[in-house]
Write an enzyme that holds these catalytic residues in place. Structure first.
Site, PDB file in Angstrom:
ATOM      1  N   GLY A 204     -10.893 -23.345  -2.595  1.00  0.00           N
ATOM      2  CA  GLY A 204     -10.583 -23.866  -1.276  1.00  0.00           C
ATOM      3  C   GLY A 204      -9.692 -22.989  -0.434  1.00  0.00           C
TER       4      GLY A 204
ATOM      5  CB  CYS B  13     -18.908   5.741  -7.747  1.00  0.00           C
ATOM      6  SG  CYS B  13     -19.577   6.290  -6.155  1.00  0.00           S
TER       7      CYS B  13
ATOM      8  CG  ASP C  37     -16.175 -14.995  -6.875  1.00  0.00           C
ATOM      9  OD1 ASP C  37     -17.116 -15.147  -6.059  1.00  0.00           O
ATOM     10  OD2 ASP C  37     -15.256 -15.828  -6.997  1.00  0.00           O
TER      11      ASP C  37
ATOM     12  CG  HIS D 146     -18.866   3.986  -2.768  1.00  0.00           C
ATOM     13  ND1 HIS D 146     -18.054   4.969  -3.280  1.00  0.00           N
ATOM     14  CD2 HIS D 146     -18.145   3.376  -1.784  1.00  0.00           C
ATOM     15  CE1 HIS D 146     -16.895   4.976  -2.631  1.00  0.00           C
ATOM     16  NE2 HIS D 146     -16.938   4.002  -1.722  1.00  0.00           N
TER      17      HIS D 146
ATOM     18  CB  CYS E 153     -15.013   7.845  -5.197  1.00  0.00           C
ATOM     19  SG  CYS E 153     -16.023   6.566  -5.957  1.00  0.00           S
TER      20      CYS E 153
ATOM     21  CD  GLN F  78     -10.752 -27.255  -3.901  1.00  0.00           C
ATOM     22  OE1 GLN F  78     -10.208 -26.955  -2.848  1.00  0.00           O
ATOM     23  NE2 GLN F  78     -11.803 -26.576  -4.362  1.00  0.00           N
TER      24      GLN F  78
ATOM     25  CG  ASP G 290     -21.114 -20.938  -8.191  1.00  0.00           C
ATOM     26  OD1 ASP G 290     -22.153 -21.370  -8.740  1.00  0.00           O
ATOM     27  OD2 ASP G 290     -21.107 -20.387  -7.083  1.00  0.00           O
ATOM     28  CB  SER G 291     -19.400 -26.225 -10.011  1.00  0.00           C
ATOM     29  OG  SER G 291     -18.748 -26.241  -8.743  1.00  0.00           O
ATOM     30  N   GLY G 292     -21.571 -25.153  -7.738  1.00  0.00           N
ATOM     31  CA  GLY G 292     -22.326 -25.671  -6.605  1.00  0.00           C
ATOM     32  C   GLY G 292     -21.457 -26.353  -5.570  1.00  0.00           C
ATOM     33  N   GLY G 293     -20.163 -26.546  -5.883  1.00  0.00           N
ATOM     34  CA  GLY G 293     -19.262 -27.197  -4.934  1.00  0.00           C
ATOM     35  C   GLY G 293     -19.116 -26.411  -3.644  1.00  0.00           C
ATOM     36  CG  PHE G 294     -18.500 -21.953  -1.665  1.00  0.00           C
ATOM     37  CD1 PHE G 294     -17.323 -21.958  -0.942  1.00  0.00           C
ATOM     38  CD2 PHE G 294     -19.556 -21.165  -1.222  1.00  0.00           C
ATOM     39  CE1 PHE G 294     -17.191 -21.174   0.206  1.00  0.00           C
ATOM     40  CE2 PHE G 294     -19.435 -20.388  -0.075  1.00  0.00           C
ATOM     41  CZ  PHE G 294     -18.246 -20.398   0.634  1.00  0.00           C
TER      42      PHE G 294
ATOM     43  CB  CYS H  17     -18.591   9.622  -4.708  1.00  0.00           C
ATOM     44  SG  CYS H  17     -18.182   8.443  -3.401  1.00  0.00           S
TER      45      CYS H  17
END
Length: 373
Positions: free
Chosen positions: A220, A310, A270, A339, A308, A193, A90-94, A313
């Site tokens: 956003g 995984c 994500d 899990h 499941c 945005q 990501d860019s750092g904007g968040f 489990c």
């Protein structure tokens, strides 16, 4: 990067993203590796156990520690972490948004104070791409101007206009870099945005989609607005996004959010939720959430989820996991995270198979019919 759209079912889409490091079947959920590591898990867990094809790294945190020059000198994120598949950074904007008390955006970029040592730093559209070039991430996100919701139309308008200007600068910097042999195998996504305003979402999407980005994200959202608003704005915005490029909804979300937004045409997601909730004792299952801390699990010899497959489990009971959590045993973090991430990756793959077979609506109804919470 190549994106092949293989099938649609209503608005839901199934495709394949091919980067220099992996083939990513969509819809896909990207585990979050904030500082170059998905918390409590290593590259073997991600590659060999979870079979993850892409994870997300956080530019703000990796820039501050260990620094882009260190990561570059050690082979980029792939060499540094030993995760051989794809990275999106990501860019750092968040972070500028979430750490608003120690950051300040202006027309040219974002000035912020390190949460680690208080030192001052500056992000610009160009510097953020340069940092991500040092990381050698497969997908780089542009710097954007994110606003909290609710917000005034005046602030949303500024956010959209600033995000478009910054995106254009970032793309031009990346294209010039490629002409000089830098970042040739890297890809760049823009971020739409517009807050909860359809007018500004349309404006942002139309402006950004005129440029030749490799993919487009919706940013956003999931920042305080009701879920119904998030779903409505997501579906509205995808109408203005290209069919032939990936669509990424940033920072979302619950299993229900994934299913709802796949239904509305999203390819990539994500969120820290599966790993953060795992560490706090909340486990996601076919039937809803399990609070493993509850005393009722003390003598329960069944797995977290009977459906499941995984690692956790297949080996351990709720009673054992309950014990590990109550004993504050670090092993719990790994087993619970394996899990929850398996569940998320399995869920999006189930959605993909349903789209490919033309029965997404049945998958959608079955998903809700099984949930008890």
């Amino acid at each position: 990067m190549q994106f092949n759209l293989e099938a649609t079912d209503g608005l839901a889409r199934a495709g394949t993203i091919t980067t220099a490091h992996s083939k990513i079947k969509t819809p896909i959920f990207m585990p979050v590796g904030t500082v170059g590591s998905v918390k409590s898990l290593d590259a073997f867990d991600m590659q060999e156990i979870l079979k993850a094809k892409i994870i997300l790294g956080n530019t703000y945190h990796l820039y501050l520690r260990p620094g882009s020059s260190t990561i570059k000198s050690l082979g980029g994120l792939h060499g540094f972490t030993k995760f051989k598949n794809s990275f999106l950074t990501d860019s750092g904007g968040f972070q500028a948004f979430s750490l608003s008390d120690i950051s300040k955006p202006d027309e040219d970029g974002i000035t912020f104070k390190s949460h680690i040592d208080g030192s001052m730093h500056r992000f610009t559209p160009e510097s953020v791409i340069k940092t991500q070039q040092d990381f050698n991430s497969d997908i780089m996100m542009v710097l954007d101007d994110l606003v909290a919701l609710p917000s005034s139309n005046e602030r949303i308008k500024l956010s959209v206009e600033r995000t478009t200007r910054w995106a254009k600068r970032a793309l031009e910097f990346h294209q010039k870099s490629k002409e000089n042999g830098i970042g040739v195998d890297q890809n760049i996504f823009a971020i739409i945005q517009g807050g909860d305003s359809k007018e500004f979402r349309k404006k942002s999407a139309n402006e950004l989609c005129e440029f030749d980005f490799d993919g487009f994200a919706i940013g956003g959202l999931s920042v305080g607005e009701p879920n119904e608003v998030m779903y409505e704005i997501t579906e509205f915005t995808t109408d203005f996004m290209p069919q032939n490029k990936p669509r990424y909804l940033m920072g979302v979300g619950t299993p229900e959010d994934l299913v709802e937004c796949i239904k509305r045409g999203i390819d990539m997601f994500d969120c820290v939720m599966p790993t953060r909730n795992a560490r706090n004792g909340t486990l996601f299952t076919t039937f809803g959430k399990v609070n493993i801390k509850s005393a009722k699990h003390k003598n329960d010899d069944s797995p977290i989820d009977s459906n499941c497959t995984c690692y956790t489990c297949q080996r351990y009971s709720k009673a054992y996991l309950n014990h590990l959590f109550r004993a504050k045993e670090l092993t719990f973090f790994r087993l619970a995270s394996l899990h929850n991430l398996h569940y998320y990756l399995f869920l999006v793959n189930e959605a993909r198979e349903a789209i490919l077979s033309g029965c997404f609506e049945k998958f959608y109804k079955d998903f809700y019919s099984k949930r008890l919470d």
